[in-house]
Scaffold this motif. Structure first.
Motif, PDB file in Angstrom:
ATOM      1  N   ASP A   7       0.826  -1.216   0.000  1.00  0.00           N
ATOM      2  CA  ASP A   7       0.000   0.000   0.000  1.00  0.00           C
ATOM      3  C   ASP A   7       0.857   1.262   0.000  1.00  0.00           C
ATOM      4  OD1 ASP A   7      -2.247  -1.564   0.036  1.00  0.00           O
ATOM      5  OD2 ASP A   7      -2.640  -1.322   2.183  1.00  0.00           O
ATOM      6  N   PHE A   8       2.108   1.134   0.396  1.00  0.00           N
ATOM      7  CA  PHE A   8       2.987   2.302   0.555  1.00  0.00           C
ATOM      8  C   PHE A   8       4.162   2.294  -0.437  1.00  0.00           C
ATOM      9  CE2 PHE A   8       1.227   0.698   4.547  1.00  0.00           C
ATOM     10  CZ  PHE A   8       0.341   1.726   4.829  1.00  0.00           C
ATOM     11  N   TRP A  21      -1.092  10.963  -2.158  1.00  0.00           N
ATOM     12  CA  TRP A  21      -0.624  10.022  -1.136  1.00  0.00           C
ATOM     13  C   TRP A  21      -0.988  10.595   0.234  1.00  0.00           C
ATOM     14  CZ3 TRP A  21       2.228   5.395  -1.929  1.00  0.00           C
ATOM     15  CH2 TRP A  21       2.551   5.130  -3.276  1.00  0.00           C
ATOM     16  N   PRO A  22      -1.687   9.834   1.065  1.00  0.00           N
ATOM     17  CA  PRO A  22      -2.138  10.366   2.358  1.00  0.00           C
ATOM     18  C   PRO A  22      -1.006  10.585   3.349  1.00  0.00           C
ATOM     19  CG  PRO A  22      -2.596   8.028   2.242  1.00  0.00           C
ATOM     20  CD  PRO A  22      -2.092   8.432   0.875  1.00  0.00           C
ATOM     21  N   THR A  23      -1.176  11.594   4.199  1.00  0.00           N
ATOM     22  CA  THR A  23      -0.254  11.800   5.312  1.00  0.00           C
ATOM     23  C   THR A  23      -0.824  11.195   6.598  1.00  0.00           C
ATOM     24  OG1 THR A  23      -1.230  13.949   5.849  1.00  0.00           O
ATOM     25  CG2 THR A  23       0.621  13.942   4.303  1.00  0.00           C
ATOM     26  N   HIS A 184       5.954  10.924   5.006  1.00  0.00           N
ATOM     27  CA  HIS A 184       5.116  11.936   4.354  1.00  0.00           C
ATOM     28  C   HIS A 184       4.289  12.693   5.398  1.00  0.00           C
ATOM     29  CE1 HIS A 184       2.980  13.998   1.334  1.00  0.00           C
ATOM     30  NE2 HIS A 184       2.051  13.105   1.038  1.00  0.00           N
ATOM     31  N   LEU A 185       4.748  13.888   5.712  1.00  0.00           N
ATOM     32  CA  LEU A 185       4.142  14.733   6.745  1.00  0.00           C
ATOM     33  C   LEU A 185       3.364  15.867   6.095  1.00  0.00           C
ATOM     34  CD1 LEU A 185       4.264  15.286   9.932  1.00  0.00           C
ATOM     35  CD2 LEU A 185       6.070  16.925   9.368  1.00  0.00           C
ATOM     36  N   SER A 186       2.207  16.215   6.670  1.00  0.00           N
ATOM     37  CA  SER A 186       1.462  17.364   6.161  1.00  0.00           C
ATOM     38  C   SER A 186       2.069  18.654   6.700  1.00  0.00           C
ATOM     39  CB  SER A 186      -0.010  17.278   6.577  1.00  0.00           C
ATOM     40  OG  SER A 186      -0.139  17.444   7.985  1.00  0.00           O
ATOM     41  N   LYS A 235      12.579  -1.919  -8.351  1.00  0.00           N
ATOM     42  CA  LYS A 235      12.174  -3.188  -7.742  1.00  0.00           C
ATOM     43  C   LYS A 235      13.154  -3.614  -6.656  1.00  0.00           C
ATOM     44  CE  LYS A 235      11.288  -8.039  -8.846  1.00  0.00           C
ATOM     45  NZ  LYS A 235      11.297  -9.085  -9.919  1.00  0.00           N
ATOM     46  N   ASN A 236      14.446  -3.412  -6.900  1.00  0.00           N
ATOM     47  CA  ASN A 236      15.467  -3.873  -5.959  1.00  0.00           C
ATOM     48  C   ASN A 236      15.862  -2.839  -4.909  1.00  0.00           C
ATOM     49  OD1 ASN A 236      15.675  -6.431  -7.114  1.00  0.00           O
ATOM     50  ND2 ASN A 236      17.143  -5.712  -8.656  1.00  0.00           N
ATOM     51  N   ALA A 237      15.434  -1.580  -5.090  1.00  0.00           N
ATOM     52  CA  ALA A 237      15.713  -0.525  -4.105  1.00  0.00           C
ATOM     53  C   ALA A 237      14.485   0.385  -4.046  1.00  0.00           C
ATOM     54  CB  ALA A 237      16.957   0.260  -4.491  1.00  0.00           C
ATOM     55  N   PRO A 238      13.401  -0.126  -3.456  1.00  0.00           N
ATOM     56  CA  PRO A 238      12.117   0.591  -3.511  1.00  0.00           C
ATOM     57  C   PRO A 238      12.001   1.736  -2.517  1.00  0.00           C
ATOM     58  CG  PRO A 238      11.871  -1.427  -2.258  1.00  0.00           C
ATOM     59  CD  PRO A 238      13.281  -1.431  -2.785  1.00  0.00           C
ATOM     60  N   TRP A 239      11.185   2.707  -2.894  1.00  0.00           N
ATOM     61  CA  TRP A 239      10.745   3.748  -1.977  1.00  0.00           C
ATOM     62  C   TRP A 239       9.397   3.346  -1.394  1.00  0.00           C
ATOM     63  CZ3 TRP A 239      13.059   7.686   0.289  1.00  0.00           C
ATOM     64  CH2 TRP A 239      14.159   8.310  -0.321  1.00  0.00           C
ATOM     65  N   TYR A 240       9.204   3.659  -0.118  1.00  0.00           N
ATOM     66  CA  TYR A 240       7.905   3.523   0.533  1.00  0.00           C
ATOM     67  C   TYR A 240       7.502   4.894   1.063  1.00  0.00           C
ATOM     68  CZ  TYR A 240       8.618  -1.529   0.370  1.00  0.00           C
ATOM     69  OH  TYR A 240       8.822  -2.817  -0.058  1.00  0.00           O
ATOM     70  N   ILE A 241       6.314   5.330   0.708  1.00  0.00           N
ATOM     71  CA  ILE A 241       5.800   6.616   1.195  1.00  0.00           C
ATOM     72  C   ILE A 241       4.937   6.323   2.420  1.00  0.00           C
ATOM     73  CG2 ILE A 241       4.414   8.654   0.657  1.00  0.00           C
ATOM     74  CD1 ILE A 241       5.184   8.320  -2.268  1.00  0.00           C
ATOM     75  N   VAL A 242       5.446   6.700   3.588  1.00  0.00           N
ATOM     76  CA  VAL A 242       4.813   6.343   4.868  1.00  0.00           C
ATOM     77  C   VAL A 242       4.035   7.536   5.414  1.00  0.00           C
ATOM     78  CG1 VAL A 242       5.230   5.555   7.220  1.00  0.00           C
ATOM     79  CG2 VAL A 242       6.700   4.742   5.358  1.00  0.00           C
ATOM     80  N   PRO A 243       2.725   7.409   5.593  1.00  0.00           N
ATOM     81  CA  PRO A 243       1.962   8.497   6.215  1.00  0.00           C
ATOM     82  C   PRO A 243       2.532   8.802   7.596  1.00  0.00           C
ATOM     83  CG  PRO A 243       0.493   6.831   5.288  1.00  0.00           C
ATOM     84  CD  PRO A 243       1.873   6.261   5.257  1.00  0.00           C
ATOM     85  N   ALA A 244       2.930  10.054   7.834  1.00  0.00           N
ATOM     86  CA  ALA A 244       3.718  10.361   9.037  1.00  0.00           C
ATOM     87  C   ALA A 244       3.015  11.283  10.029  1.00  0.00           C
ATOM     88  CB  ALA A 244       5.056  10.980   8.634  1.00  0.00           C
TER      89      ALA A 244
END
Length: 288
Positions: A7-8, A21-23, A184-186, A235-244
């Motif tokens: 999901d992230f 992308w939600p915060t 990911h901060l608002s 694929k081998n070095a992914p980013w994840y956007i984490v609601p913060a």
């Protein structure tokens, strides 16, 4: 509780629009105590997996944390990695480069601190600063004393993305797995956290006018992050956007992603040879 890392995850080649992308997302737990319990379980799993990683001594793991100020990078590292053996884990924070570091290419200072086999390395900010703050603040790029034609090169950022992806591909081919978190901060939540740093005496030291100046460049930073995340998630070095906006939620997401990544490693405790078993039995006799 069902945390789904996908999901992230930022798919390779996908254009990123951070407004989509939600915060803040629905809490995974109903209380602070429940969060503590879940995080405790995650920390125990991480501790076990790190022990196997250390004993197996074939892979290493690099965790990269990037975010705007007050997004919770420090607290995430502190809480998520609290049960990890310090002998097998190093944390590095990359701030303003030294004069010596400015005399080298932009990847030099961070590659010196890459984790060795069997270890977890944590970069609290990283070489990604070179396509984020350096892009937002052109005076920093000028201070790097690159040849003038490179500074004026319109595709300098695309070339830096390629350099970064080349490094991360090289690391993957040599057993270092890389996962990257953007907290990911608002802007409103950042404002509230900054106010707490003013109101609470024990947090005063964390806040400066430089933080206020960077906040004024919020839109520029969001554009830089969008370009960076879209260009360098692979694929081998992914980013994840984490609601913060919710720190406990963010820490649970981060710890779950790290656990699932480590579980994919083909690793186990070393198998004992017949001669080694005999040696151990001989040592047992000497201890009788």
């Amino acid at each position: 509780m069902n945390v789904k890392p996908e999901d992230f995850y930022v798919p390779e080649g996908q254009k990123v629009d951070l407004k989509k992308w939600p915060t803040l997302i629905k809490p995974f737990c109903h209380s602070k105590e429940e969060y503590k319990g879940v995080l405790h379980q995650h920390v125990e799993q991480l501790s076990h997996l790190q022990n196997v990683l250390y004993a197996h001594n074939r892979y290493s793991l690099l965790l990269i944390f990037q975010a705007m100020d007050a997004a919770g990078k420090d607290s995430a590292i502190k809480h998520v990695m609290s049960g990890v053996n310090p002998q097998g884990c190093q944390v590095y924070s990359f701030k303003h480069p030294s004069l010596q570091e400015l005399e080298h290419d932009f990847l030099w200072r961070s590659t010196r601190d890459l984790p060795e086999r069997g270890h977890i390395g944590i970069f609290n900010r990283s070489y990604y600063e070179e396509v984020l703050i350096v892009r937002v603040r052109p005076e920093i790029l000028k201070a790097e004393e690159l040849p003038e034609e490179l500074i004026k090169n319109k595709i300098i950022w695309q070339e830096r993305y390629e350099s970064i992806k080349g490094l991360e591909k090289h690391l993957h081919r040599n057993g270092t797995r890389v996962i990257k978190f953007f907290l990911h901060l608002s802007k409103e939540e950042q404002r509230r956290r900054f106010l707490r740093r003013i109101d609470e005496a024990q947090k005063n030291w964390k806040f400066s006018m430089a933080d206020v100046a960077e906040r004024k460049l919020w839109k520029d930073y969001m554009k830089a992050y969008e370009a960076c995340l879209g260009a360098t998630s692979t694929k081998n070095a992914p980013w994840y956007i984490v609601p913060a906006d919710h720190k406990d939620n963010a820490q649970v997401i981060i710890s779950q992603i790290i656990i699932e990544t480590l579980k994919k490693f083909h690793m186990d405790y070393p198998k004992l040879s017949v001669s080694r078993r005999r040696e151990l039995q001989l040592m047992r006799k000497h201890l009788s």
